[in-house]
Design a protein around this motif. Structure first.
Motif, PDB file in Angstrom:
ATOM      1  N   PRO A   6       0.833  -1.209   0.000  1.00 36.73           N
ATOM      2  CA  PRO A   6       0.000   0.000   0.000  1.00 36.73           C
ATOM      3  C   PRO A   6       0.865   1.257   0.000  1.00 36.73           C
ATOM      4  CG  PRO A   6       0.098  -0.938   2.192  1.00 36.73           C
ATOM      5  CD  PRO A   6       0.791  -1.913   1.289  1.00 36.73           C
ATOM      6  N   PRO A   7       0.419   2.336  -0.634  1.00 36.67           N
ATOM      7  CA  PRO A   7       1.196   3.572  -0.622  1.00 36.67           C
ATOM      8  C   PRO A   7       1.193   4.211   0.757  1.00 36.67           C
ATOM      9  CG  PRO A   7      -0.927   3.930  -1.661  1.00 36.67           C
ATOM     10  CD  PRO A   7      -0.808   2.453  -1.431  1.00 36.67           C
ATOM     11  N   GLU A   8       2.284   4.877   1.076  1.00 35.04           N
ATOM     12  CA  GLU A   8       2.408   5.585   2.337  1.00 35.04           C
ATOM     13  C   GLU A   8       2.662   7.056   2.042  1.00 35.04           C
ATOM     14  OE1 GLU A   8       5.893   4.800   4.661  1.00 35.04           O
ATOM     15  OE2 GLU A   8       4.893   5.364   6.527  1.00 35.04           O
ATOM     16  N   PHE A   9       1.816   7.920   2.556  1.00 35.31           N
ATOM     17  CA  PHE A   9       1.964   9.354   2.361  1.00 35.31           C
ATOM     18  C   PHE A   9       2.605   9.946   3.613  1.00 35.31           C
ATOM     19  CE2 PHE A   9      -1.723   8.127  -0.225  1.00 35.31           C
ATOM     20  CZ  PHE A   9      -1.285   8.554  -1.475  1.00 35.31           C
ATOM     21  N   LEU A  10       3.667  10.707   3.410  1.00 34.81           N
ATOM     22  CA  LEU A  10       4.408  11.293   4.525  1.00 34.81           C
ATOM     23  C   LEU A  10       4.073  12.774   4.661  1.00 34.81           C
ATOM     24  CD1 LEU A  10       7.900   9.653   3.861  1.00 34.81           C
ATOM     25  CD2 LEU A  10       6.086   8.861   5.397  1.00 34.81           C
ATOM     26  N   LEU A  11       3.738  13.178   5.878  1.00 38.05           N
ATOM     27  CA  LEU A  11       3.411  14.570   6.170  1.00 38.05           C
ATOM     28  C   LEU A  11       4.270  15.045   7.340  1.00 38.05           C
ATOM     29  CD1 LEU A  11      -0.479  14.208   6.132  1.00 38.05           C
ATOM     30  CD2 LEU A  11       0.925  15.126   4.275  1.00 38.05           C
ATOM     31  N   GLU A  12       4.535  16.352   7.372  1.00 37.15           N
ATOM     32  CA  GLU A  12       5.297  16.910   8.479  1.00 37.15           C
ATOM     33  C   GLU A  12       4.500  18.021   9.142  1.00 37.15           C
ATOM     34  OE1 GLU A  12       9.065  18.039   6.887  1.00 37.15           O
ATOM     35  OE2 GLU A  12       9.901  16.035   7.165  1.00 37.15           O
ATOM     36  N   ALA A  13       4.649  18.127  10.441  1.00 36.95           N
ATOM     37  CA  ALA A  13       3.931  19.134  11.210  1.00 36.95           C
ATOM     38  C   ALA A  13       4.878  19.774  12.217  1.00 36.95           C
ATOM     39  CB  ALA A  13       2.741  18.508  11.928  1.00 36.95           C
ATOM     40  N   PHE A  14       4.504  20.952  12.667  1.00 34.90           N
ATOM     41  CA  PHE A  14       5.328  21.748  13.576  1.00 34.90           C
ATOM     42  C   PHE A  14       4.404  22.367  14.611  1.00 34.90           C
ATOM     43  CE2 PHE A  14       7.478  25.834  14.555  1.00 34.90           C
ATOM     44  CZ  PHE A  14       8.667  25.331  15.059  1.00 34.90           C
ATOM     45  N   GLN A 185       4.293  -3.653   8.045  1.00 27.70           N
ATOM     46  CA  GLN A 185       3.420  -3.871   6.898  1.00 27.70           C
ATOM     47  C   GLN A 185       4.248  -3.614   5.647  1.00 27.70           C
ATOM     48  OE1 GLN A 185      -0.222  -4.015   6.518  1.00 27.70           O
ATOM     49  NE2 GLN A 185      -0.770  -4.093   8.672  1.00 27.70           N
ATOM     50  N   HIS A 186       3.865  -4.213   4.564  1.00 27.49           N
ATOM     51  CA  HIS A 186       4.486  -3.888   3.293  1.00 27.49           C
ATOM     52  C   HIS A 186       3.915  -2.556   2.823  1.00 27.49           C
ATOM     53  CE1 HIS A 186       6.548  -7.641   2.912  1.00 27.49           C
ATOM     54  NE2 HIS A 186       5.426  -8.327   3.003  1.00 27.49           N
ATOM     55  N   ARG A 187       4.780  -1.523   2.759  1.00 25.84           N
ATOM     56  CA  ARG A 187       4.321  -0.218   2.324  1.00 25.84           C
ATOM     57  C   ARG A 187       5.244   0.285   1.231  1.00 25.84           C
ATOM     58  NH1 ARG A 187       4.563   0.549   7.850  1.00 25.84           N
ATOM     59  NH2 ARG A 187       6.234   2.036   7.663  1.00 25.84           N
ATOM     60  N   ARG A 188       4.718   1.144   0.399  1.00 23.77           N
ATOM     61  CA  ARG A 188       5.553   1.778  -0.607  1.00 23.77           C
ATOM     62  C   ARG A 188       5.336   3.278  -0.543  1.00 23.77           C
ATOM     63  NH1 ARG A 188       2.304   2.829  -5.256  1.00 23.77           N
ATOM     64  NH2 ARG A 188       0.340   1.687  -5.251  1.00 23.77           N
ATOM     65  N   SER A 189       6.422   4.011  -0.505  1.00 28.33           N
ATOM     66  CA  SER A 189       6.335   5.451  -0.508  1.00 28.33           C
ATOM     67  C   SER A 189       6.128   5.929  -1.933  1.00 28.33           C
ATOM     68  CB  SER A 189       7.616   6.061   0.073  1.00 28.33           C
ATOM     69  OG  SER A 189       7.794   5.644   1.404  1.00 28.33           O
ATOM     70  N   LEU A 190       5.826   7.209  -2.081  1.00 24.74           N
ATOM     71  CA  LEU A 190       5.659   7.753  -3.412  1.00 24.74           C
ATOM     72  C   LEU A 190       6.964   7.650  -4.185  1.00 24.74           C
ATOM     73  CD1 LEU A 190       3.694  11.031  -2.618  1.00 24.74           C
ATOM     74  CD2 LEU A 190       2.792   8.843  -3.345  1.00 24.74           C
ATOM     75  N   SER A 191       6.856   7.379  -5.465  1.00 24.11           N
ATOM     76  CA  SER A 191       8.038   7.330  -6.314  1.00 24.11           C
ATOM     77  C   SER A 191       8.606   8.731  -6.475  1.00 24.11           C
ATOM     78  CB  SER A 191       7.670   6.781  -7.695  1.00 24.11           C
ATOM     79  OG  SER A 191       6.840   7.696  -8.378  1.00 24.11           O
ATOM     80  N   SER A 192       9.841   8.831  -6.996  1.00 24.63           N
ATOM     81  CA  SER A 192      10.455  10.139  -7.186  1.00 24.63           C
ATOM     82  C   SER A 192       9.630  10.985  -8.143  1.00 24.63           C
ATOM     83  CB  SER A 192      11.880   9.965  -7.728  1.00 24.63           C
ATOM     84  OG  SER A 192      11.874   9.231  -8.941  1.00 24.63           O
ATOM     85  N   GLN A 193       9.031  10.340  -9.175  1.00 22.39           N
ATOM     86  CA  GLN A 193       8.203  11.086 -10.120  1.00 22.39           C
ATOM     87  C   GLN A 193       6.947  11.612  -9.430  1.00 22.39           C
ATOM     88  OE1 GLN A 193       9.393   8.086 -10.618  1.00 22.39           O
ATOM     89  NE2 GLN A 193      10.609   8.077 -12.503  1.00 22.39           N
ATOM     90  N   GLN A 194       6.344  10.786  -8.562  1.00 23.55           N
ATOM     91  CA  GLN A 194       5.146  11.210  -7.849  1.00 23.55           C
ATOM     92  C   GLN A 194       5.454  12.334  -6.870  1.00 23.55           C
ATOM     93  OE1 GLN A 194       4.132   7.334  -6.340  1.00 23.55           O
ATOM     94  NE2 GLN A 194       2.396   7.156  -7.736  1.00 23.55           N
ATOM     95  N   LYS A 195       6.604  12.232  -6.178  1.00 19.18           N
ATOM     96  CA  LYS A 195       6.995  13.290  -5.259  1.00 19.18           C
ATOM     97  C   LYS A 195       7.216  14.600  -6.007  1.00 19.18           C
ATOM     98  CE  LYS A 195       9.175  10.371  -1.738  1.00 19.18           C
ATOM     99  NZ  LYS A 195      10.454  10.002  -1.103  1.00 19.18           N
ATOM    100  N   ALA A 196       7.856  14.496  -7.160  1.00 16.38           N
ATOM    101  CA  ALA A 196       8.122  15.697  -7.952  1.00 16.38           C
ATOM    102  C   ALA A 196       6.815  16.345  -8.394  1.00 16.38           C
ATOM    103  CB  ALA A 196       8.981  15.351  -9.169  1.00 16.38           C
TER     104      ALA A 196
END
Length: 225
Positions: A6-14, A185-196
């Motif tokens: 499954p895709p994993e979306f990474l977010l940052e907070a402050f 869990q088996h996770r996949r982060s966004l690819s470099s193209q998706q991040k871009a």
């Protein structure tokens, strides 16, 4: 990276110690609003001056409040003992998949398979002066607004992995919220193209670039201290 996971979306907070709970609650509510496929009437709530859509569901609201409070207490305890001011909370959404019965005439069981994961990495600043507090508050609101925009960007760009929705009278997908690292869990982060692509969309809307906590820290990057 497992391409089938499954895709994993990474977010940052402050945040500062007084706003951690509200920041985490606002982000979690924004995520659930985009992933609650039952018919709902859009409602917004003010989080640090930002109107954020949320699901008016008592079970979800109670869970979010409990997890946000637990994370805030954990971060407070770590800082009190000399630890760092960084934490993580993860939301996972699951699909129910039926297993074949193990024997003839047996009752088939259901497995819950994760189809999407959201990880929020939060950094807590401890301003010492009124001037610093004002700067931290401004940075907190700015990053919260940017994070909400990123959630909207991600859900509009990546939809092909969402399982079939067969009914809308009930929420079709179970969910869990974990403080710290979730169970393996088996996770996949966004690819470099998706991040871009996501970064480009954020830049068009005036959203700042991702800040790397490991290279100088949030406070230094944002000119707070």
């Amino acid at each position: 990276m497992n391409a089938e996971g499954p895709p994993e979306f990474l977010l940052e907070a402050f945040a500062d110690p007084n706003t951690v709970r509200d920041v985490v609650r606002g982000i979690l509510h924004a995520i659930f609003f985009t992933r609650f496929f039952q018919s709902v009437i859009p409602i917004t709530r003010d989080f640090l001056g930002i109107d954020i859509a949320y699901v008016n569901d008592s079970a979800i609201e109670t869970l979010i409040d409990q997890r946000a409070t637990s994370l805030a207490r954990q971060l407070d305890a770590e800082r009190s003992s000399g630890g760092g001011g960084r934490g993580q909370i993860t939301v996972q959404f699951f699909e129910k998949k039926r297993r074949k019965a193990a024997w003839m005439g047996g009752v088939p069981n259901e497995d819950e398979v994760c189809w999407e994961s959201w990880t929020i990495k939060i950094t807590v600043a401890e301003p010492k002066t009124e001037s610093d507090r004002a700067k931290v508050r401004k940075a907190t609101v700015s990053t919260l607004r940017n994070t909400i925009f990123k959630i909207s960007t991600y859900v509009n760009q990546y939809m092909n992995h969402i399982p079939p929705i067969t009914e809308t009278n009930i929420n079709p997908f179970p969910y869990r919220i974990h403080i710290g690292n979730p169970p393996s869990q088996h996770r996949r982060s966004l690819s470099s193209q998706q991040k871009a692509a996501a970064a480009a969309a954020a830049a068009v809307a005036g959203v700042g670039a991702r800040v790397d906590v490991k290279t100088g820290g949030w406070a230094k990057k944002m000119g707070i201290y």
